[in-house]
Design a protein around this motif. Structure first.
Motif, PDB file in Angstrom:
ATOM      1  N   CYS A 113     -33.306 -56.543 -15.948  1.00  0.00           N
ATOM      2  CA  CYS A 113     -33.699 -56.601 -18.017  1.00  0.00           C
ATOM      3  C   CYS A 113     -34.667 -56.356 -18.305  1.00  0.00           C
ATOM      4  O   CYS A 113     -34.462 -55.818 -19.466  1.00  0.00           O
ATOM      5  CB  CYS A 113     -33.274 -58.463 -18.039  1.00  0.00           C
ATOM      6  SG  CYS A 113     -33.383 -58.895 -19.662  1.00  0.00           S
TER       7      CYS A 113
ATOM      8  N   PHE B  93     -33.879 -57.005 -27.135  1.00  0.00           N
ATOM      9  CA  PHE B  93     -32.952 -58.049 -26.331  1.00  0.00           C
ATOM     10  C   PHE B  93     -31.351 -57.421 -26.541  1.00  0.00           C
ATOM     11  O   PHE B  93     -31.261 -58.196 -25.092  1.00  0.00           O
ATOM     12  CB  PHE B  93     -33.110 -59.136 -28.120  1.00  0.00           C
ATOM     13  CG  PHE B  93     -31.833 -60.182 -27.818  1.00  0.00           C
ATOM     14  CD1 PHE B  93     -32.047 -61.128 -25.954  1.00  0.00           C
ATOM     15  CD2 PHE B  93     -30.813 -60.113 -27.880  1.00  0.00           C
ATOM     16  CE1 PHE B  93     -31.385 -62.278 -26.219  1.00  0.00           C
ATOM     17  CE2 PHE B  93     -30.320 -61.395 -27.777  1.00  0.00           C
ATOM     18  CZ  PHE B  93     -30.331 -62.633 -26.524  1.00  0.00           C
ATOM     19  N   THR B  94     -31.428 -56.845 -27.204  1.00  0.00           N
ATOM     20  CA  THR B  94     -29.335 -56.664 -26.837  1.00  0.00           C
ATOM     21  C   THR B  94     -29.403 -55.905 -25.189  1.00  0.00           C
ATOM     22  O   THR B  94     -28.124 -55.899 -24.142  1.00  0.00           O
ATOM     23  CB  THR B  94     -28.194 -55.589 -27.705  1.00  0.00           C
ATOM     24  OG1 THR B  94     -28.664 -56.551 -29.151  1.00  0.00           O
ATOM     25  CG2 THR B  94     -27.108 -54.996 -27.701  1.00  0.00           C
TER      26      THR B  94
ATOM     27  N   LEU C 110     -30.664 -57.595 -22.574  1.00  0.00           N
ATOM     28  CA  LEU C 110     -29.408 -58.850 -21.698  1.00  0.00           C
ATOM     29  C   LEU C 110     -27.775 -57.689 -21.442  1.00  0.00           C
ATOM     30  O   LEU C 110     -27.627 -58.367 -20.017  1.00  0.00           O
ATOM     31  CB  LEU C 110     -28.634 -59.563 -23.095  1.00  0.00           C
ATOM     32  CG  LEU C 110     -27.953 -60.839 -22.881  1.00  0.00           C
ATOM     33  CD1 LEU C 110     -28.593 -61.932 -21.148  1.00  0.00           C
ATOM     34  CD2 LEU C 110     -28.333 -61.077 -23.646  1.00  0.00           C
TER      35      LEU C 110
ATOM     36  N   ALA D  70     -26.068 -66.629 -17.180  1.00  0.00           N
ATOM     37  CA  ALA D  70     -25.563 -65.541 -17.696  1.00  0.00           C
ATOM     38  C   ALA D  70     -26.776 -66.280 -20.091  1.00  0.00           C
ATOM     39  O   ALA D  70     -27.491 -65.760 -19.763  1.00  0.00           O
ATOM     40  CB  ALA D  70     -24.513 -65.439 -19.046  1.00  0.00           C
ATOM     41  N   LEU D  71     -26.418 -67.862 -19.631  1.00  0.00           N
ATOM     42  CA  LEU D  71     -27.502 -68.250 -20.777  1.00  0.00           C
ATOM     43  C   LEU D  71     -28.759 -68.180 -20.220  1.00  0.00           C
ATOM     44  O   LEU D  71     -29.826 -68.091 -21.530  1.00  0.00           O
ATOM     45  CB  LEU D  71     -26.699 -69.671 -20.871  1.00  0.00           C
ATOM     46  CG  LEU D  71     -26.835 -70.274 -22.373  1.00  0.00           C
ATOM     47  CD1 LEU D  71     -26.489 -70.074 -22.976  1.00  0.00           C
ATOM     48  CD2 LEU D  71     -26.606 -72.311 -22.177  1.00  0.00           C
TER      49      LEU D  71
ATOM     50  N   VAL E 127     -30.750 -65.268 -21.402  1.00  0.00           N
ATOM     51  CA  VAL E 127     -30.685 -64.754 -22.597  1.00  0.00           C
ATOM     52  C   VAL E 127     -31.814 -65.174 -23.426  1.00  0.00           C
ATOM     53  O   VAL E 127     -33.051 -64.336 -24.487  1.00  0.00           O
ATOM     54  CB  VAL E 127     -29.525 -65.965 -23.277  1.00  0.00           C
ATOM     55  CG1 VAL E 127     -29.919 -65.923 -25.250  1.00  0.00           C
ATOM     56  CG2 VAL E 127     -28.272 -65.287 -23.950  1.00  0.00           C
ATOM     57  N   PRO E 128     -32.725 -65.966 -23.441  1.00  0.00           N
ATOM     58  CA  PRO E 128     -34.263 -66.196 -23.730  1.00  0.00           C
ATOM     59  C   PRO E 128     -35.107 -65.605 -22.733  1.00  0.00           C
ATOM     60  O   PRO E 128     -36.149 -64.921 -23.262  1.00  0.00           O
ATOM     61  CB  PRO E 128     -34.386 -67.916 -23.415  1.00  0.00           C
ATOM     62  CG  PRO E 128     -33.374 -68.497 -22.374  1.00  0.00           C
ATOM     63  CD  PRO E 128     -31.948 -67.595 -22.522  1.00  0.00           C
TER      64      PRO E 128
ATOM     65  N   ALA F 248     -33.988 -62.735 -21.732  1.00  0.00           N
ATOM     66  CA  ALA F 248     -34.765 -60.569 -22.514  1.00  0.00           C
ATOM     67  C   ALA F 248     -35.354 -60.812 -23.353  1.00  0.00           C
ATOM     68  O   ALA F 248     -35.745 -60.318 -23.649  1.00  0.00           O
ATOM     69  CB  ALA F 248     -32.740 -60.794 -22.571  1.00  0.00           C
ATOM     70  N   ALA F 249     -35.269 -62.772 -24.400  1.00  0.00           N
ATOM     71  CA  ALA F 249     -36.207 -62.217 -25.515  1.00  0.00           C
ATOM     72  C   ALA F 249     -37.471 -61.947 -25.401  1.00  0.00           C
ATOM     73  O   ALA F 249     -38.162 -61.382 -26.281  1.00  0.00           O
ATOM     74  CB  ALA F 249     -35.556 -63.738 -26.096  1.00  0.00           C
TER      75      ALA F 249
ATOM     76  N   THR G   7     -36.689 -70.911 -24.052  1.00  0.00           N
ATOM     77  CA  THR G   7     -36.564 -70.704 -25.392  1.00  0.00           C
ATOM     78  C   THR G   7     -37.511 -70.619 -26.190  1.00  0.00           C
ATOM     79  O   THR G   7     -37.595 -69.442 -27.332  1.00  0.00           O
ATOM     80  CB  THR G   7     -35.374 -71.598 -26.286  1.00  0.00           C
ATOM     81  OG1 THR G   7     -34.331 -71.534 -25.775  1.00  0.00           O
ATOM     82  CG2 THR G   7     -35.134 -71.418 -27.839  1.00  0.00           C
TER      83      THR G   7
END
Length: 398
Positions: free
Chosen positions: A198, A241-242, A245, A286-287, A290-291, A293-294, A375
């Motif tokens: 990532c 981010f895209t 992830l 996967a969830l 998300v944060p 990768a952010a 997050t």
């Protein structure tokens, strides 16, 4: 904002080097590397455990039975050396793997039921010490036979002899199933691989979208456009981010397909563990990405915007890999388990949670805390990046 976001993605797709690091490595290269390494290490370990091992022995007349046992042992063959002074040179030259020096009077000590010692010379500078392990197995068989012979003088039956040799034995009854046992090993490395993919996938696009635009002189043009700086930061952030992830998710899919079709060649236990992981567990992994990768996207963008040039950005971002490794490796330390305290530590909480999900022992009550803390961290870093981007002395350090 979305126009800038699509522009960044289009430039990313046109860059072959970035495409290579974003798609090819996580989807094809990394799974094949890990699968090949697992197969190679397993094959080499089996080969080393049964490989022919040369040895030298001195003082055979002081323990003829033991010398004969080594001579009859499969996988050992004796090499004659002139004197014990040649042992170190022979081991260094790989003529022999080990040497045994039996002291005078050993046989007499054993006959009078006194303990004796044998010198083992070998090179212990190895990650897996197979030499001592194989020698110890032969010595162990000899010790057991000597104990049985000594106790036979007391005319003990089989049960009494078993008691004299081992009064108490352990019968292992593990409460962990095969998935939990394999997950403890595989689950510890999975977060490290996913987080590194990532980070690495977004690294080169981050350098180009900040420092690269400075070098090309296009950042000033972008700042003159009728778009707020917040929108510019958010567009560049969403692009990174895209990329990060998507690379991590693509790697999960590619590894899953690899194990599904070729898992029997790697190891049946690993395949059983992977198939036992439910859809809910995969969705939670996967969830959590998300944060995560952010977080990486915000940090990478801040460093890239600060750098004067592409070269400086690469130098600033490279140490970030070390910073990422440390909290991930904390999850591998003994005694570090997922609890309410660790659930609030960024990156470490994600690593621990992924390990528990792979093992099948996840406390789902902690998932919301992990997701919330990660997050919030990502949001704070994004706000810091927005403030950083507003500073003229950062944007125009040249």
């Amino acid at each position: 904002m979305w126009t800038i976001y699509l522009k960044e993605l289009l430039e990313l797709a046109r860059d072959r080097r970035t495409f290579f690091f974003t798609v090819f490595i996580p989807v094809f290269a990394m799974p094949l590397i890990f699968a090949g390494f697992g197969f190679l290490s397993s094959s080499m370990f089996k080969q080393a455990s049964t490989a022919d091992m040369a040895y030298a022995i001195f003082g055979k007349e002081h323990a003829p039975q033991l010398a004969q046992r080594f001579a009859n042992e499969k996988g050992f063959h004796e090499i004659a050396l002139a004197s014990p002074d040649e042992i170190k040179t022979a081991i260094a030259a790989e003529r022999i793997k080990f040497a045994l020096v039996i002291p005078p009077g050993l046989n007499d000590r054993l006959h009078t039921q006194r303990q004796g010692a044998i010198q083992l010379h070998y090179n212990s500078a190895a990650t897996v010490d197979l030499t001592r392990k194989r020698v110890h197995a032969v010595i162990g068989n000899e010790n057991r036979e000597l104990r049985e012979r000594a106790l036979s003088a007391f005319n003990l039956n089989q049960q009494q002899l078993a008691f004299a040799l081992d009064p108490i034995t352990l019968e292992d009854h593990s409460t962990a199933d095969k998935r939990e046992q394999m997950g403890a090993v595989v689950g510890g490395m999975l977060p490290y691989v996913l987080l590194m993919v990532c980070l690495m996938a977004a690294m080169y696009p981050a350098i180009d979208t900040g420092a690269g635009e400075k070098e090309r002189g296009t950042l000033e043009t972008l700042l003159l456009a009728p778009v707020s700086r917040s929108a510019i930061v958010l567009a560049k952030f969403l692009m990174l981010f895209t990329v990060g992830l998507a690379s991590a998710l693509l790697m999960i899919v590619s590894v899953g397909l690899l194990l599904h079709f070729f898992g029997h060649a790697i190891g049946g236990d690993v395949v059983q563990m992977v198939r036992a992981i439910g859809v809910l567990d995969l969705a939670m992994v996967a969830l959590m990405l998300v944060p995560t990768a952010a977080i990486f996207a915000a940090i990478l963008l801040s460093l890239s915007i600060y750098a004067k040039s592409y070269k400086e950005a690469a130098g600033l971002i490279s140490p970030l890999m070390l910073v990422t490794i440390l909290p991930t490796l904390v999850a591998l330390l003994p005694g570090v388990e997922l609890n309410w305290t660790w659930a609030m530590v960024p990156l470490t909480n994600v690593s621990l949670a992924m390990k528990e999900l792979v093992k099948g022992t996840m406390d789902y009550r902690m998932f919301s805390v992990i997701l919330l803390s990660t997050t919030l961290t990502a949001g704070l870093l994004l706000a810091l990046c927005r403030w950083w981007f507003n500073r003229e002395q950062v944007l125009f350090r040249n």
